[in-house]
Design a protein around this motif. Structure first.
Motif, PDB file in Angstrom:
ATOM      1  N   THR A  49      11.637  61.219  34.687  1.00 55.65           N
ATOM      2  CA  THR A  49      12.295  60.516  33.578  1.00 55.65           C
ATOM      3  C   THR A  49      11.973  61.183  32.243  1.00 55.65           C
ATOM      4  OG1 THR A  49      12.185  58.451  34.818  1.00 55.65           O
ATOM      5  CG2 THR A  49      12.560  58.268  32.451  1.00 55.65           C
ATOM      6  N   TYR A  50      10.717  61.568  32.051  1.00 56.94           N
ATOM      7  CA  TYR A  50      10.317  62.245  30.819  1.00 56.94           C
ATOM      8  C   TYR A  50      11.052  63.576  30.683  1.00 56.94           C
ATOM      9  CZ  TYR A  50       7.402  64.471  27.290  1.00 56.94           C
ATOM     10  OH  TYR A  50       6.959  65.112  26.165  1.00 56.94           O
ATOM     11  N   LEU A  51      11.098  64.353  31.768  1.00 57.87           N
ATOM     12  CA  LEU A  51      11.800  65.632  31.725  1.00 57.87           C
ATOM     13  C   LEU A  51      13.290  65.443  31.433  1.00 57.87           C
ATOM     14  CD1 LEU A  51      10.149  67.529  34.699  1.00 57.87           C
ATOM     15  CD2 LEU A  51      10.058  68.173  32.286  1.00 57.87           C
ATOM     16  N   MET A  52      13.877  64.427  32.027  1.00 61.10           N
ATOM     17  CA  MET A  52      15.299  64.156  31.805  1.00 61.10           C
ATOM     18  C   MET A  52      15.543  63.824  30.326  1.00 61.10           C
ATOM     19  SD  MET A  52      17.797  61.789  34.135  1.00 61.10           S
ATOM     20  CE  MET A  52      17.149  60.247  33.564  1.00 61.10           C
ATOM     21  N   ARG A  53      14.671  63.018  29.749  1.00 59.60           N
ATOM     22  CA  ARG A  53      14.822  62.632  28.344  1.00 59.60           C
ATOM     23  C   ARG A  53      14.608  63.837  27.418  1.00 59.60           C
ATOM     24  NH1 ARG A  53      11.291  58.705  28.166  1.00 59.60           N
ATOM     25  NH2 ARG A  53       9.601  59.963  27.337  1.00 59.60           N
ATOM     26  N   GLU A  54      13.562  64.619  27.669  1.00 56.62           N
ATOM     27  CA  GLU A  54      13.232  65.742  26.783  1.00 56.62           C
ATOM     28  C   GLU A  54      14.235  66.888  26.864  1.00 56.62           C
ATOM     29  OE1 GLU A  54      10.711  65.969  24.393  1.00 56.62           O
ATOM     30  OE2 GLU A  54      10.684  63.816  24.839  1.00 56.62           O
ATOM     31  N   THR A  55      14.763  67.134  28.046  1.00 51.39           N
ATOM     32  CA  THR A  55      15.689  68.259  28.226  1.00 51.39           C
ATOM     33  C   THR A  55      17.148  67.866  28.056  1.00 51.39           C
ATOM     34  OG1 THR A  55      15.824  67.888  30.615  1.00 51.39           O
ATOM     35  CG2 THR A  55      14.108  69.417  29.823  1.00 51.39           C
ATOM     36  N   GLU A  56      17.421  66.559  28.084  1.00 55.30           N
ATOM     37  CA  GLU A  56      18.780  66.024  28.006  1.00 55.30           C
ATOM     38  C   GLU A  56      19.662  66.531  29.149  1.00 55.30           C
ATOM     39  OE1 GLU A  56      20.160  66.722  23.970  1.00 55.30           O
ATOM     40  OE2 GLU A  56      18.992  65.027  23.251  1.00 55.30           O
ATOM     41  N   LEU A  57      19.043  66.747  30.312  1.00 56.58           N
ATOM     42  CA  LEU A  57      19.791  67.132  31.506  1.00 56.58           C
ATOM     43  C   LEU A  57      20.154  65.877  32.290  1.00 56.58           C
ATOM     44  CD1 LEU A  57      17.570  70.129  32.670  1.00 56.58           C
ATOM     45  CD2 LEU A  57      19.774  70.247  31.486  1.00 56.58           C
ATOM     46  N   ARG A  87      16.575  75.655  33.016  1.00 59.55           N
ATOM     47  CA  ARG A  87      15.235  75.942  33.529  1.00 59.55           C
ATOM     48  C   ARG A  87      14.299  76.344  32.404  1.00 59.55           C
ATOM     49  NH1 ARG A  87      18.524  77.903  37.938  1.00 59.55           N
ATOM     50  NH2 ARG A  87      18.387  80.053  37.212  1.00 59.55           N
ATOM     51  N   LEU A  88      14.811  77.026  31.390  1.00 58.73           N
ATOM     52  CA  LEU A  88      13.997  77.376  30.229  1.00 58.73           C
ATOM     53  C   LEU A  88      13.511  76.115  29.515  1.00 58.73           C
ATOM     54  CD1 LEU A  88      12.744  79.368  28.271  1.00 58.73           C
ATOM     55  CD2 LEU A  88      14.987  79.566  27.148  1.00 58.73           C
ATOM     56  N   LYS A  89      14.388  75.126  29.389  1.00 61.16           N
ATOM     57  CA  LYS A  89      13.983  73.852  28.784  1.00 61.16           C
ATOM     58  C   LYS A  89      12.860  73.197  29.588  1.00 61.16           C
ATOM     59  CE  LYS A  89      18.408  72.429  26.759  1.00 61.16           C
ATOM     60  NZ  LYS A  89      19.405  71.348  26.771  1.00 61.16           N
ATOM     61  N   ASN A 132      21.554  67.639  37.622  1.00 61.20           N
ATOM     62  CA  ASN A 132      21.236  68.980  37.141  1.00 61.20           C
ATOM     63  C   ASN A 132      19.718  69.186  37.105  1.00 61.20           C
ATOM     64  OD1 ASN A 132      21.549  71.574  36.191  1.00 61.20           O
ATOM     65  ND2 ASN A 132      22.162  70.971  34.141  1.00 61.20           N
ATOM     66  N   LEU A 133      18.986  68.196  36.613  1.00 62.21           N
ATOM     67  CA  LEU A 133      17.529  68.310  36.572  1.00 62.21           C
ATOM     68  C   LEU A 133      16.972  68.487  37.972  1.00 62.21           C
ATOM     69  CD1 LEU A 133      14.844  68.309  35.078  1.00 62.21           C
ATOM     70  CD2 LEU A 133      14.910  65.795  35.127  1.00 62.21           C
ATOM     71  N   SER A 134      17.468  67.726  38.904  1.00 63.57           N
ATOM     72  CA  SER A 134      16.995  67.815  40.280  1.00 63.57           C
ATOM     73  C   SER A 134      17.224  69.215  40.865  1.00 63.57           C
ATOM     74  CB  SER A 134      17.710  66.766  41.138  1.00 63.57           C
ATOM     75  OG  SER A 134      17.252  66.822  42.459  1.00 63.57           O
ATOM     76  N   VAL A 135      18.416  69.766  40.649  1.00 63.58           N
ATOM     77  CA  VAL A 135      18.736  71.106  41.147  1.00 63.58           C
ATOM     78  C   VAL A 135      17.834  72.155  40.499  1.00 63.58           C
ATOM     79  CG1 VAL A 135      20.511  72.919  41.098  1.00 63.58           C
ATOM     80  CG2 VAL A 135      21.111  70.600  41.797  1.00 63.58           C
ATOM     81  N   GLN A 136      17.660  72.061  39.196  1.00 56.91           N
ATOM     82  CA  GLN A 136      16.863  73.065  38.482  1.00 56.91           C
ATOM     83  C   GLN A 136      15.377  72.972  38.863  1.00 56.91           C
ATOM     84  OE1 GLN A 136      18.624  75.316  37.348  1.00 56.91           O
ATOM     85  NE2 GLN A 136      20.538  74.173  37.169  1.00 56.91           N
ATOM     86  N   LEU A 137      14.875  71.762  39.059  1.00 56.60           N
ATOM     87  CA  LEU A 137      13.493  71.607  39.524  1.00 56.60           C
ATOM     88  C   LEU A 137      13.318  72.252  40.893  1.00 56.60           C
ATOM     89  CD1 LEU A 137      12.628  67.942  38.454  1.00 56.60           C
ATOM     90  CD2 LEU A 137      11.696  70.052  37.485  1.00 56.60           C
TER      91      LEU A 137
END
Length: 101
Positions: free
Chosen positions: A35-43, A19-21, A47-52
């Protein structure tokens, strides 16, 4: 001796590394798509979906789901409350690091 209260806790919603990322990326962008968030955070997608979702539940981000043609597009942006929380979190870390420097 420092006046920093070492017993103070950081914002636990933001403090989790994934979440900090996400919050860090959104702090410098008006909004970002999934897609941008996934690329930048490498999640991973999951995991990205849950954290969002957790950030949205906390009121720190707003999620918008639209379609580009027939393709779904998820976009996130930091809310004013999220920006305030992130600023407070950064200030906490700065005070912590200053106290230990």
């Amino acid at each position: 001796m420092s006046t920093f209260e070492f017993a103070a806790d950081p914002d636990r919603v933001i403090h989790e590394p994934a979440r900090l990322k996400i919050m860090s990326v959104l702090s410098v962008a008006e909004s970002a798509d999934f897609t941008y968030l996934m690329r930048e955070t490498e999640l991973t997608r999951g995991n990205l979906s849950v954290q969002l979702s957790r950030l949205e539940e906390a009121g720190y981000i707003a999620i918008e789901k639209t379609f580009v043609g027939k393709t779904p597009r998820t976009t996130a942006r930091m809310t004013p409350e999220g920006r305030e929380a992130f600023t407070a979190y950064r200030a906490y870390l700065e005070r912590l690091l200053d106290a230990t420097g």
